[in-house]
Design a protein around this motif. Structure first.
Motif, PDB file in Angstrom:
ATOM      1  N   VAL A 150       0.858  -1.191   0.000  1.00 46.34           N
ATOM      2  CA  VAL A 150       0.000   0.000   0.000  1.00 46.34           C
ATOM      3  C   VAL A 150       0.893   1.239   0.000  1.00 46.34           C
ATOM      4  O   VAL A 150       1.290   1.733   1.058  1.00 46.34           O
ATOM      5  CB  VAL A 150      -0.947   0.018   1.210  1.00 46.34           C
ATOM      6  CG1 VAL A 150      -1.920   1.189   1.116  1.00 46.34           C
ATOM      7  CG2 VAL A 150      -1.696  -1.297   1.332  1.00 46.34           C
ATOM      8  N   PRO A 151       1.252   1.756  -1.187  1.00 45.68           N
ATOM      9  CA  PRO A 151       2.043   2.991  -1.226  1.00 45.68           C
ATOM     10  C   PRO A 151       1.146   4.228  -1.158  1.00 45.68           C
ATOM     11  O   PRO A 151       0.012   4.226  -1.634  1.00 45.68           O
ATOM     12  CB  PRO A 151       2.758   2.901  -2.581  1.00 45.68           C
ATOM     13  CG  PRO A 151       1.814   2.117  -3.435  1.00 45.68           C
ATOM     14  CD  PRO A 151       1.089   1.153  -2.515  1.00 45.68           C
ATOM     15  N   ASN A 152       1.672   5.268  -0.569  1.00 38.73           N
ATOM     16  CA  ASN A 152       0.959   6.551  -0.495  1.00 38.73           C
ATOM     17  C   ASN A 152       1.987   7.659  -0.533  1.00 38.73           C
ATOM     18  O   ASN A 152       2.894   7.719   0.301  1.00 38.73           O
ATOM     19  CB  ASN A 152       0.127   6.647   0.783  1.00 38.73           C
ATOM     20  CG  ASN A 152      -0.609   7.973   0.870  1.00 38.73           C
ATOM     21  OD1 ASN A 152      -1.293   8.386  -0.061  1.00 38.73           O
ATOM     22  ND2 ASN A 152      -0.446   8.665   1.991  1.00 38.73           N
ATOM     23  N   LEU A 153       1.863   8.528  -1.533  1.00 40.33           N
ATOM     24  CA  LEU A 153       2.801   9.645  -1.689  1.00 40.33           C
ATOM     25  C   LEU A 153       2.098  10.955  -1.384  1.00 40.33           C
ATOM     26  O   LEU A 153       0.949  11.171  -1.793  1.00 40.33           O
ATOM     27  CB  LEU A 153       3.371   9.668  -3.111  1.00 40.33           C
ATOM     28  CG  LEU A 153       4.450  10.711  -3.380  1.00 40.33           C
ATOM     29  CD1 LEU A 153       5.549  10.138  -4.252  1.00 40.33           C
ATOM     30  CD2 LEU A 153       3.859  11.957  -4.045  1.00 40.33           C
ATOM     31  N   SER A 154       2.793  11.801  -0.666  1.00 37.70           N
ATOM     32  CA  SER A 154       2.256  13.124  -0.327  1.00 37.70           C
ATOM     33  C   SER A 154       3.320  14.174  -0.593  1.00 37.70           C
ATOM     34  O   SER A 154       4.522  13.931  -0.438  1.00 37.70           O
ATOM     35  CB  SER A 154       1.819  13.173   1.141  1.00 37.70           C
ATOM     36  OG  SER A 154       2.917  12.901   2.005  1.00 37.70           O
ATOM     37  N   LEU A 155       2.857  15.328  -1.020  1.00 36.25           N
ATOM     38  CA  LEU A 155       3.723  16.474  -1.246  1.00 36.25           C
ATOM     39  C   LEU A 155       3.587  17.410  -0.046  1.00 36.25           C
ATOM     40  O   LEU A 155       2.527  17.990   0.177  1.00 36.25           O
ATOM     41  CB  LEU A 155       3.334  17.187  -2.538  1.00 36.25           C
ATOM     42  CG  LEU A 155       3.440  16.335  -3.812  1.00 36.25           C
ATOM     43  CD1 LEU A 155       2.784  17.039  -4.982  1.00 36.25           C
ATOM     44  CD2 LEU A 155       4.895  16.033  -4.130  1.00 36.25           C
ATOM     45  N   SER A 156       4.632  17.514   0.724  1.00 39.37           N
ATOM     46  CA  SER A 156       4.559  18.257   1.972  1.00 39.37           C
ATOM     47  C   SER A 156       4.390  19.749   1.708  1.00 39.37           C
ATOM     48  O   SER A 156       4.762  20.273   0.649  1.00 39.37           O
ATOM     49  CB  SER A 156       5.815  18.020   2.814  1.00 39.37           C
ATOM     50  OG  SER A 156       6.955  18.521   2.137  1.00 39.37           O
ATOM     51  N   ILE A 246       5.551   7.736   1.305  1.00 36.00           N
ATOM     52  CA  ILE A 246       6.583   8.580   0.699  1.00 36.00           C
ATOM     53  C   ILE A 246       6.163  10.037   0.836  1.00 36.00           C
ATOM     54  O   ILE A 246       5.014  10.383   0.540  1.00 36.00           O
ATOM     55  CB  ILE A 246       6.800   8.240  -0.788  1.00 36.00           C
ATOM     56  CG1 ILE A 246       6.953   6.731  -0.992  1.00 36.00           C
ATOM     57  CG2 ILE A 246       8.009   8.966  -1.333  1.00 36.00           C
ATOM     58  CD1 ILE A 246       5.766   6.073  -1.627  1.00 36.00           C
ATOM     59  N   MET A 247       7.087  10.843   1.280  1.00 39.34           N
ATOM     60  CA  MET A 247       6.835  12.290   1.388  1.00 39.34           C
ATOM     61  C   MET A 247       7.921  13.048   0.626  1.00 39.34           C
ATOM     62  O   MET A 247       9.110  12.836   0.870  1.00 39.34           O
ATOM     63  CB  MET A 247       6.808  12.740   2.853  1.00 39.34           C
ATOM     64  CG  MET A 247       6.628  14.248   3.010  1.00 39.34           C
ATOM     65  SD  MET A 247       6.417  14.757   4.726  1.00 39.34           S
ATOM     66  CE  MET A 247       4.760  14.151   5.045  1.00 39.34           C
ATOM     67  N   ILE A 248       7.473  13.899  -0.289  1.00 34.47           N
ATOM     68  CA  ILE A 248       8.393  14.771  -1.016  1.00 34.47           C
ATOM     69  C   ILE A 248       8.535  16.052  -0.199  1.00 34.47           C
ATOM     70  O   ILE A 248       7.604  16.851  -0.104  1.00 34.47           O
ATOM     71  CB  ILE A 248       7.874  15.084  -2.422  1.00 34.47           C
ATOM     72  CG1 ILE A 248       7.596  13.790  -3.206  1.00 34.47           C
ATOM     73  CG2 ILE A 248       8.864  15.954  -3.173  1.00 34.47           C
ATOM     74  CD1 ILE A 248       8.813  12.967  -3.498  1.00 34.47           C
ATOM     75  N   ILE A 249       9.679  16.235   0.424  1.00 34.73           N
ATOM     76  CA  ILE A 249       9.881  17.413   1.265  1.00 34.73           C
ATOM     77  C   ILE A 249      10.526  18.556   0.500  1.00 34.73           C
ATOM     78  O   ILE A 249      10.559  19.679   0.994  1.00 34.73           O
ATOM     79  CB  ILE A 249      10.730  17.057   2.499  1.00 34.73           C
ATOM     80  CG1 ILE A 249      12.103  16.555   2.090  1.00 34.73           C
ATOM     81  CG2 ILE A 249      10.015  16.022   3.355  1.00 34.73           C
ATOM     82  CD1 ILE A 249      13.022  16.270   3.258  1.00 34.73           C
ATOM     83  N   SER A 250      11.049  18.273  -0.681  1.00 33.00           N
ATOM     84  CA  SER A 250      11.607  19.318  -1.529  1.00 33.00           C
ATOM     85  C   SER A 250      11.393  18.908  -2.975  1.00 33.00           C
ATOM     86  O   SER A 250      11.869  17.852  -3.396  1.00 33.00           O
ATOM     87  CB  SER A 250      13.103  19.515  -1.246  1.00 33.00           C
ATOM     88  OG  SER A 250      13.655  20.483  -2.122  1.00 33.00           O
ATOM     89  N   LEU A 251      10.663  19.731  -3.713  1.00 31.22           N
ATOM     90  CA  LEU A 251      10.304  19.394  -5.095  1.00 31.22           C
ATOM     91  C   LEU A 251      10.978  20.366  -6.045  1.00 31.22           C
ATOM     92  O   LEU A 251      10.678  21.558  -6.057  1.00 31.22           O
ATOM     93  CB  LEU A 251       8.782  19.440  -5.278  1.00 31.22           C
ATOM     94  CG  LEU A 251       8.249  19.140  -6.679  1.00 31.22           C
ATOM     95  CD1 LEU A 251       8.693  17.757  -7.143  1.00 31.22           C
ATOM     96  CD2 LEU A 251       6.735  19.248  -6.705  1.00 31.22           C
ATOM     97  N   ALA A 252      11.921  19.837  -6.840  1.00 30.94           N
ATOM     98  CA  ALA A 252      12.621  20.652  -7.835  1.00 30.94           C
ATOM     99  C   ALA A 252      12.705  19.897  -9.152  1.00 30.94           C
ATOM    100  O   ALA A 252      13.745  19.903  -9.817  1.00 30.94           O
ATOM    101  CB  ALA A 252      14.013  21.023  -7.343  1.00 30.94           C
ATOM    102  N   GLY A 253      11.603  19.222  -9.514  1.00 34.67           N
ATOM    103  CA  GLY A 253      11.552  18.510 -10.776  1.00 34.67           C
ATOM    104  C   GLY A 253      11.781  17.024 -10.633  1.00 34.67           C
ATOM    105  O   GLY A 253      12.484  16.556  -9.730  1.00 34.67           O
ATOM    106  N   ASN A 254      11.143  16.253 -11.540  1.00 33.69           N
ATOM    107  CA  ASN A 254      11.300  14.801 -11.638  1.00 33.69           C
ATOM    108  C   ASN A 254      11.075  14.106 -10.298  1.00 33.69           C
ATOM    109  O   ASN A 254      11.966  13.430  -9.770  1.00 33.69           O
ATOM    110  CB  ASN A 254      12.690  14.455 -12.174  1.00 33.69           C
ATOM    111  CG  ASN A 254      12.785  13.012 -12.645  1.00 33.69           C
ATOM    112  OD1 ASN A 254      11.776  12.318 -12.785  1.00 33.69           O
ATOM    113  ND2 ASN A 254      13.994  12.554 -12.873  1.00 33.69           N
ATOM    114  N   PRO A 255       9.878  14.231  -9.711  1.00 31.62           N
ATOM    115  CA  PRO A 255       9.653  13.594  -8.405  1.00 31.62           C
ATOM    116  C   PRO A 255       9.544  12.080  -8.479  1.00 31.62           C
ATOM    117  O   PRO A 255       9.805  11.402  -7.481  1.00 31.62           O
ATOM    118  CB  PRO A 255       8.331  14.221  -7.945  1.00 31.62           C
ATOM    119  CG  PRO A 255       7.632  14.588  -9.210  1.00 31.62           C
ATOM    120  CD  PRO A 255       8.698  14.984 -10.187  1.00 31.62           C
TER     121      PRO A 255
END
Length: 412
Positions: A150-156, A246-255
């Motif tokens: 069960v994956p879950n991705l969030s953009l912080s 999964i949490m993206i804590i810094s987004l600068a392209g190609n997540p």
């Protein structure tokens, strides 16, 4: 004379008509990137991107595992300025809580799970030389049918401009979660046998009980009949369910590349405690000894590589042209004759480049023990520029990217 010189010195200098690079990049982003990728022929400079990378060069990647407590496995992966944190938490799912579970699963599956390897040196789940797989792949249907991954991705909040507190999950986050789930299923990365919790029913027949009382070792040279009986006495009582956050804590392209690499590193770091079925309490009991925990035996190392296509014509990406007209064909032929490049395939595009590319290509490759490259997934959308030859070149670039990621994860 001195007063004239002093007056001239006191006057402000005339403002320059040239724009600084930062303002030029904001006002004319397409022209700014094109100026870097297509320098004048007289300058003898190579084609280079605005961030200083070559078109086929990936950003600097680093990984660290075991960073989170209270998880069975965790990892932090940084690809350039894009950072993803992944944590894996394991929970137990009893078969009696599965609505579709029936007696046939526990009674028939053990005999079907017998490993029939033609070569004793083969490992379960590996591809044979003839390209076939062993019977272990059949039980991977459990993972998809019962949602054991069960994956879950969030953009912080604050990972990039536009992500504000209290906002609902974005379409990008939901799309990335679906891509990761689909790749987990299609790549068969996690083995179903690692997630099964079995119960071995005791068999106290007269002969076995007598041999046991005499202190003899049991199941030695038992033969296929005894092995079949031993398999029939096994029963699946529960499964491990892996919640992959999964949490993206810094987004600068190609997540996607960063998130999937974080999932790989976290699963390689995941340890499951030894679990068994307690007959008296009719529940699953886990050992609290760290030394008895076991790692997942992952199947291969699928590595994702993403690319973006940048067109010299700023309007090329907005024209839905499937078959170029005569004028377009003439321009292409003229450009090729003069050696003028009209488009570039950029590996690992950053946030600035993603806004200027319309066509995207994503490849997932793996390598066997003998170095053979396997293409597990290919996704292309947004245009028709990339042809078959260029796709083959992208597979070679992705294979080199696999070597880099393998070395990075080996050091974790």
């Amino acid at each position: 004379m001195a007063s004239t010189t002093a007056a001239a010195a006191s006057q402000p200098a005339a403002p320059s008509l040239a724009l600084p690079p930062s303002q030029f990049a904001r006002l004319q982003p397409h022209a700014y990137l094109l100026a870097h990728l297509s320098p004048p022929a007289s300058s003898q400079q190579p084609s280079i991107r605005a961030n200083g990378r070559a078109p086929s060069q990936f950003r600097v990647t680093s990984a660290n595992t075991g960073s989170l407590t209270h998880t069975n496995g965790s990892a932090v992966v940084r690809v350039g300025d894009t950072t993803a944190v992944c944590g894996v938490k394991a929970e137990i799912l009893h078969t009696e809580d599965i609505a579709s579970w029936s007696v046939s699963h526990s009674s028939s599956s053990p005999s079907n799970k017998r490993r029939k390897l033609t070569n004793p040196t083969e490992k379960p789940g590996e591809d044979r030389e003839d390209g076939s797989k062993d019977d272990e792949d059949d039980d991977n249907s459990y993972i998809e049918d019962f949602s054991l991954l069960v994956p879950n991705l969030s953009l912080s909040t604050g990972c990039a401009p536009g992500f504000i507190p209290g906002a609902p999950p974005s379409a990008l986050a939901q799309s990335l979660s679906h891509q990761i789930l689909s790749l987990l299923h299609s790549s068969r990365l996690v083995r179903a046998e690692d997630l099964e919790i079995w119960y071995q029913r005791p068999n106290f027949g007269a002969e076995e009980l007598e041999r046991h009382n005499e202190g003899e070792q049991m199941d030695v040279d038992a033969g296929p009949e005894a092995e079949e009986a031993n398999l029939e006495a096994r029963e699946i009582k529960a499964f491990w369910v892996l919640y992959i956050d999964i949490m993206i804590i810094s987004l600068a392209g190609n997540p996607f590349d960063a998130a999937w690499t974080a999932v790989l590193a976290a699963l390689r770091d995941t340890k499951l405690p030894r679990a068994w079925w307690d007959v008296d309490n009719e529940t699953v009991v886990c050992s609290d000894l760290v030394s008895e925990a076991r790692k997942l035996s992952l199947r291969g190392l699928p590595v994702a590589s993403s690319f973006g296509v940048f067109e010299a014509d700023a309007a090329a990406g907005w024209r839905a042209v499937v078959i170029p007209d005569a004028e377009e064909e003439r321009k292409l032929a003229e450009s090729e004759r003069k050696g003028i490049q009209r488009r570039w395939i950029l590996a690992d595009p950053d946030g600035y480049e993603e806004g200027l590319t319309q066509e995207r290509v994503s490849l997932v490759v793996d390598k066997t023990s003998n170095g053979k490259v396997k293409l597990l997934k290919m996704e292309k959308n947004g245009g028709f520029a990339v042809d078959r030859k260029e796709l083959k070149d992208l597979v070679d670039i992705s294979a080199r990217r696999w070597d880099d990621i393998n070395q990075i994860l080996q050091r974790c």
